[in-house]
Design a protein around this motif. Structure first.
Motif, PDB file in Angstrom:
ATOM      1  N   SER A 166       0.828  -1.212   0.000  1.00 17.40           N
ATOM      2  CA  SER A 166       0.000   0.000   0.000  1.00 17.40           C
ATOM      3  C   SER A 166       0.862   1.261   0.000  1.00 17.40           C
ATOM      4  CB  SER A 166      -0.928  -0.011   1.213  1.00 17.40           C
ATOM      5  OG  SER A 166      -0.191   0.159   2.417  1.00 17.40           O
ATOM      6  N   VAL A 167       1.979   1.242   0.731  1.00 21.38           N
ATOM      7  CA  VAL A 167       2.882   2.408   0.738  1.00 21.38           C
ATOM      8  C   VAL A 167       3.507   2.601  -0.641  1.00 21.38           C
ATOM      9  CG1 VAL A 167       4.984   3.362   1.744  1.00 21.38           C
ATOM     10  CG2 VAL A 167       3.334   2.205   3.198  1.00 21.38           C
ATOM     11  N   ALA A 168       3.915   1.508  -1.288  1.00 19.33           N
ATOM     12  CA  ALA A 168       4.507   1.619  -2.624  1.00 19.33           C
ATOM     13  C   ALA A 168       3.480   2.149  -3.636  1.00 19.33           C
ATOM     14  CB  ALA A 168       5.043   0.261  -3.063  1.00 19.33           C
ATOM     15  N   LEU A 169       2.228   1.713  -3.535  1.00 20.18           N
ATOM     16  CA  LEU A 169       1.200   2.180  -4.475  1.00 20.18           C
ATOM     17  C   LEU A 169       0.895   3.662  -4.280  1.00 20.18           C
ATOM     18  CD1 LEU A 169      -1.305  -0.826  -4.509  1.00 20.18           C
ATOM     19  CD2 LEU A 169       0.308  -0.139  -6.295  1.00 20.18           C
ATOM     20  N   ARG A 170       0.809   4.100  -3.051  1.00 24.96           N
ATOM     21  CA  ARG A 170       0.515   5.526  -2.829  1.00 24.96           C
ATOM     22  C   ARG A 170       1.706   6.394  -3.245  1.00 24.96           C
ATOM     23  NH1 ARG A 170       0.988   5.359   3.645  1.00 24.96           N
ATOM     24  NH2 ARG A 170       2.959   6.475   3.887  1.00 24.96           N
ATOM     25  N   LEU A 171       2.935   5.873  -3.140  1.00 24.88           N
ATOM     26  CA  LEU A 171       4.092   6.638  -3.609  1.00 24.88           C
ATOM     27  C   LEU A 171       4.058   6.778  -5.134  1.00 24.88           C
ATOM     28  CD1 LEU A 171       6.825   8.006  -3.186  1.00 24.88           C
ATOM     29  CD2 LEU A 171       7.882   5.742  -3.220  1.00 24.88           C
ATOM     30  N   LEU A 172       3.719   5.707  -5.831  1.00 25.39           N
ATOM     31  CA  LEU A 172       3.601   5.788  -7.291  1.00 25.39           C
ATOM     32  C   LEU A 172       2.487   6.755  -7.704  1.00 25.39           C
ATOM     33  CD1 LEU A 172       4.066   2.030  -8.302  1.00 25.39           C
ATOM     34  CD2 LEU A 172       5.720   3.897  -8.498  1.00 25.39           C
ATOM     35  N   ALA A 173       1.362   6.718  -6.998  1.00 25.28           N
ATOM     36  CA  ALA A 173       0.270   7.642  -7.310  1.00 25.28           C
ATOM     37  C   ALA A 173       0.688   9.086  -7.044  1.00 25.28           C
ATOM     38  CB  ALA A 173      -0.962   7.286  -6.478  1.00 25.28           C
ATOM     39  N   GLU A 174       1.425   9.307  -5.974  1.00 22.86           N
ATOM     40  CA  GLU A 174       1.881  10.656  -5.666  1.00 22.86           C
ATOM     41  C   GLU A 174       2.798  11.195  -6.753  1.00 22.86           C
ATOM     42  OE1 GLU A 174       1.217  13.666  -3.815  1.00 22.86           O
ATOM     43  OE2 GLU A 174       1.128  12.207  -2.170  1.00 22.86           O
ATOM     44  N   LEU A 175       3.759  10.392  -7.175  1.00 22.91           N
ATOM     45  CA  LEU A 175       4.686  10.838  -8.221  1.00 22.91           C
ATOM     46  C   LEU A 175       3.963  11.065  -9.540  1.00 22.91           C
ATOM     47  CD1 LEU A 175       7.736   8.501  -7.453  1.00 22.91           C
ATOM     48  CD2 LEU A 175       7.434  10.896  -6.831  1.00 22.91           C
ATOM     49  N   ALA A 176       2.990  10.208  -9.853  1.00 22.70           N
ATOM     50  CA  ALA A 176       2.244  10.377 -11.103  1.00 22.70           C
ATOM     51  C   ALA A 176       1.438  11.676 -11.092  1.00 22.70           C
ATOM     52  CB  ALA A 176       1.319   9.182 -11.321  1.00 22.70           C
ATOM     53  N   PHE A 177       0.816  12.015  -9.972  1.00 24.92           N
ATOM     54  CA  PHE A 177       0.037  13.251  -9.917  1.00 24.92           C
ATOM     55  C   PHE A 177       0.923  14.483  -9.884  1.00 24.92           C
ATOM     56  CE2 PHE A 177      -3.597  10.610  -9.025  1.00 24.92           C
ATOM     57  CZ  PHE A 177      -4.650  11.342  -9.553  1.00 24.92           C
ATOM     58  N   LEU A 178       2.093  14.404  -9.276  1.00 24.38           N
ATOM     59  CA  LEU A 178       3.010  15.538  -9.332  1.00 24.38           C
ATOM     60  C   LEU A 178       3.447  15.818 -10.766  1.00 24.38           C
ATOM     61  CD1 LEU A 178       5.295  14.940  -6.201  1.00 24.38           C
ATOM     62  CD2 LEU A 178       3.571  16.726  -6.518  1.00 24.38           C
ATOM     63  N   ALA A 179       3.742  14.737 -11.515  1.00 20.12           N
ATOM     64  CA  ALA A 179       4.105  14.926 -12.921  1.00 20.12           C
ATOM     65  C   ALA A 179       2.930  15.456 -13.738  1.00 20.12           C
ATOM     66  CB  ALA A 179       4.609  13.600 -13.501  1.00 20.12           C
ATOM     67  N   GLY A 180       1.717  14.948 -13.441  1.00 15.07           N
ATOM     68  CA  GLY A 180       0.545  15.431 -14.171  1.00 15.07           C
ATOM     69  C   GLY A 180       0.230  16.880 -13.882  1.00 15.07           C
ATOM     70  N   GLN A 181       0.365  17.313 -12.620  1.00  9.73           N
ATOM     71  CA  GLN A 181       0.119  18.714 -12.290  1.00  9.73           C
ATOM     72  C   GLN A 181       1.142  19.630 -12.961  1.00  9.73           C
ATOM     73  OE1 GLN A 181      -0.378  19.485  -8.110  1.00  9.73           O
ATOM     74  NE2 GLN A 181       0.152  21.655  -8.316  1.00  9.73           N
ATOM     75  N   THR A 182       2.396  19.164 -13.047  1.00  7.23           N
ATOM     76  CA  THR A 182       3.419  19.986 -13.716  1.00  7.23           C
ATOM     77  C   THR A 182       3.127  20.123 -15.201  1.00  7.23           C
ATOM     78  OG1 THR A 182       5.026  19.211 -12.079  1.00  7.23           O
ATOM     79  CG2 THR A 182       5.888  20.231 -14.086  1.00  7.23           C
ATOM     80  N   LEU A 183       2.708  19.037 -15.829  1.00  4.70           N
ATOM     81  CA  LEU A 183       2.432  19.083 -17.270  1.00  4.70           C
ATOM     82  C   LEU A 183       1.159  19.863 -17.583  1.00  4.70           C
ATOM     83  CD1 LEU A 183       3.348  15.401 -18.274  1.00  4.70           C
ATOM     84  CD2 LEU A 183       4.690  17.470 -18.655  1.00  4.70           C
ATOM     85  N   LEU A 184       0.139  19.756 -16.728  1.00  5.26           N
ATOM     86  CA  LEU A 184      -1.126  20.409 -17.022  1.00  5.26           C
ATOM     87  C   LEU A 184      -1.108  21.900 -16.707  1.00  5.26           C
ATOM     88  CD1 LEU A 184      -3.709  17.760 -15.752  1.00  5.26           C
ATOM     89  CD2 LEU A 184      -3.260  18.408 -18.128  1.00  5.26           C
ATOM     90  N   TYR A 185      -0.560  22.269 -15.542  1.00  6.57           N
ATOM     91  CA  TYR A 185      -0.679  23.645 -15.076  1.00  6.57           C
ATOM     92  C   TYR A 185       0.651  24.363 -14.917  1.00  6.57           C
ATOM     93  CZ  TYR A 185      -5.032  21.380 -13.648  1.00  6.57           C
ATOM     94  OH  TYR A 185      -6.175  20.641 -13.629  1.00  6.57           O
ATOM     95  N   GLY A 186       1.742  23.612 -14.752  1.00  4.80           N
ATOM     96  CA  GLY A 186       3.004  24.265 -14.439  1.00  4.80           C
ATOM     97  C   GLY A 186       2.998  24.751 -12.998  1.00  4.80           C
ATOM     98  N   PHE A 187       3.647  25.873 -12.766  1.00  5.63           N
ATOM     99  CA  PHE A 187       3.731  26.421 -11.414  1.00  5.63           C
ATOM    100  C   PHE A 187       3.141  27.829 -11.310  1.00  5.63           C
ATOM    101  CE2 PHE A 187       7.264  23.463 -12.008  1.00  5.63           C
ATOM    102  CZ  PHE A 187       7.045  22.581 -10.957  1.00  5.63           C
ATOM    103  N   ARG A 188       2.365  28.209 -12.316  1.00  4.58           N
ATOM    104  CA  ARG A 188       1.804  29.561 -12.311  1.00  4.58           C
ATOM    105  C   ARG A 188       0.527  29.579 -13.125  1.00  4.58           C
ATOM    106  NH1 ARG A 188       2.404  33.984 -15.849  1.00  4.58           N
ATOM    107  NH2 ARG A 188       2.060  36.024 -14.833  1.00  4.58           N
ATOM    108  N   VAL A 189      -0.470  30.246 -12.594  1.00  2.00           N
ATOM    109  CA  VAL A 189      -1.727  30.452 -13.316  1.00  2.00           C
ATOM    110  C   VAL A 189      -1.657  31.832 -13.971  1.00  2.00           C
ATOM    111  CG1 VAL A 189      -4.238  30.624 -13.138  1.00  2.00           C
ATOM    112  CG2 VAL A 189      -2.987  28.962 -11.716  1.00  2.00           C
ATOM    113  N   ALA A 190      -1.589  31.826 -15.302  1.00  2.00           N
ATOM    114  CA  ALA A 190      -1.443  33.094 -16.038  1.00  2.00           C
ATOM    115  C   ALA A 190      -2.762  33.865 -16.025  1.00  2.00           C
ATOM    116  CB  ALA A 190      -1.010  32.822 -17.469  1.00  2.00           C
TER     117      ALA A 190
END
Length: 281
Positions: free
Chosen positions: A123-147
């Motif tokens: 369960s810890v390994a699965l939540r770590l993979l989900a966390e990394l996947a969502f961090l990458a998805g948030q970076t690709l979708l929004y970046g770090f700034r809302v224009a």
């Protein structure tokens, strides 16, 4: 708020069966994600489509530009993120309750802790993979700034139109905050995963082997005590020669061997018998 309370009660059940690092991860999950998103995030992001304004009256142009600017809403993206992160711990609780019921009923003869520990590790390994996947998805979708400004072109818009986002600075702060919380959660998951692997590694195996050897030594019977040496009885004072005895040997004389004394007495008896025979003749 009812769905958040239900999810919080499930995570509270996870806390009862988690180690220290797992409980820290749950604190970050409950306070810095669920509580912040339920109280403040809804008011900031729920009306973002209504407040997305474009300088055209062409029907459908504003909706198309909003879909291009935000393929997934921030609020819905983080909500789905929280639900997916909560799935592995909740499944672990369900498995633990099921296994505890089987052990209480006597249906499971195998050892309980190792399978439960492997399930928690998964369960810890699965939540770590989900966390990394969502961090990458948030970076690709929004970046770090809302224009604050977004240019849109293409059908059904008649020409390139300018669209404007409401509260861009506040939304940028939320994006950075949630990304930082995601990094902290991922670091806690990595630390917990390393701790669990270290506890179940070769060192832990050696410790368990040493404890098993000590328990086996305790079960063995104690060794018999050593046999005592024979004690020599002390010589009574009456048989010891006194220095003032005139008939006894001098003090400086050493007693002769026992065999010599017995031999001497035997020879004296033989000579006495010979004298008696001569007298009789």
């Amino acid at each position: 708020m009812g769905e958040w309370a239900f999810l919080g009660s499930l995570l509270d059940a996870v806390q009862l069966q988690s180690p220290l690092l797992g409980r820290l991860w749950l604190v970050v999950m409950l306070i810095f994600r669920i509580l912040v998103l339920a109280t403040v995030g809804g008011a900031v992001f729920e009306d973002e489509q209504e407040e997305f304004v474009c300088n055209t009256l062409q029907p459908g142009c504003r909706q198309t530009c909003y879909d291009r600017a935000f393929p997934v809403s921030h609020y819905r993206f983080w909500l789905f993120h929280i639900l997916l992160l909560s799935a592995p711990p909740v499944l672990f609780v369900i498995y633990s309750v099921h296994r505890a019921g089987k052990e209480a009923g006597g249906a499971d003869a195998g050892p309980g802790p190792p399978p439960r520990r492997r399930c928690y590790l998964l369960s810890v390994a699965l939540r770590l993979l989900a966390e990394l996947a969502f961090l990458a998805g948030q970076t690709l979708l929004y970046g770090f700034r809302v224009a604050p400004h977004f240019s849109c072109a293409g059908p059904p818009c008649p020409h390139t139109v300018d669209c404007f986002v409401s509260r861009p600075t506040e939304k940028t702060v939320f994006v950075l905050f949630y990304f930082a919380v995601g990094l902290l959660s991922a670091l806690l998951s990595v630390a917990e995963l390393g701790h669990l692997l270290w506890k179940g590694g070769p060192r832990a195996g050696r410790c368990r082997g040493r404890r098993a050897h000590e328990e086996a030594q305790q079960l063995l019977p104690p060794p018999p005590p050593p046999s005592p040496l024979p004690r020599v009885p002390p010589i009574p004072p009456s048989s010891r020669p006194r220095p003032d005895d005139p008939g006894g040997p001098p003090a400086y004389a050493h007693p002769g061997p026992a065999g010599d004394s017995e031999g001497g007495s035997g020879r004296s008896k033989a000579s006495l018998a010979t004298v008696r025979q001569d007298l009789a003749i």
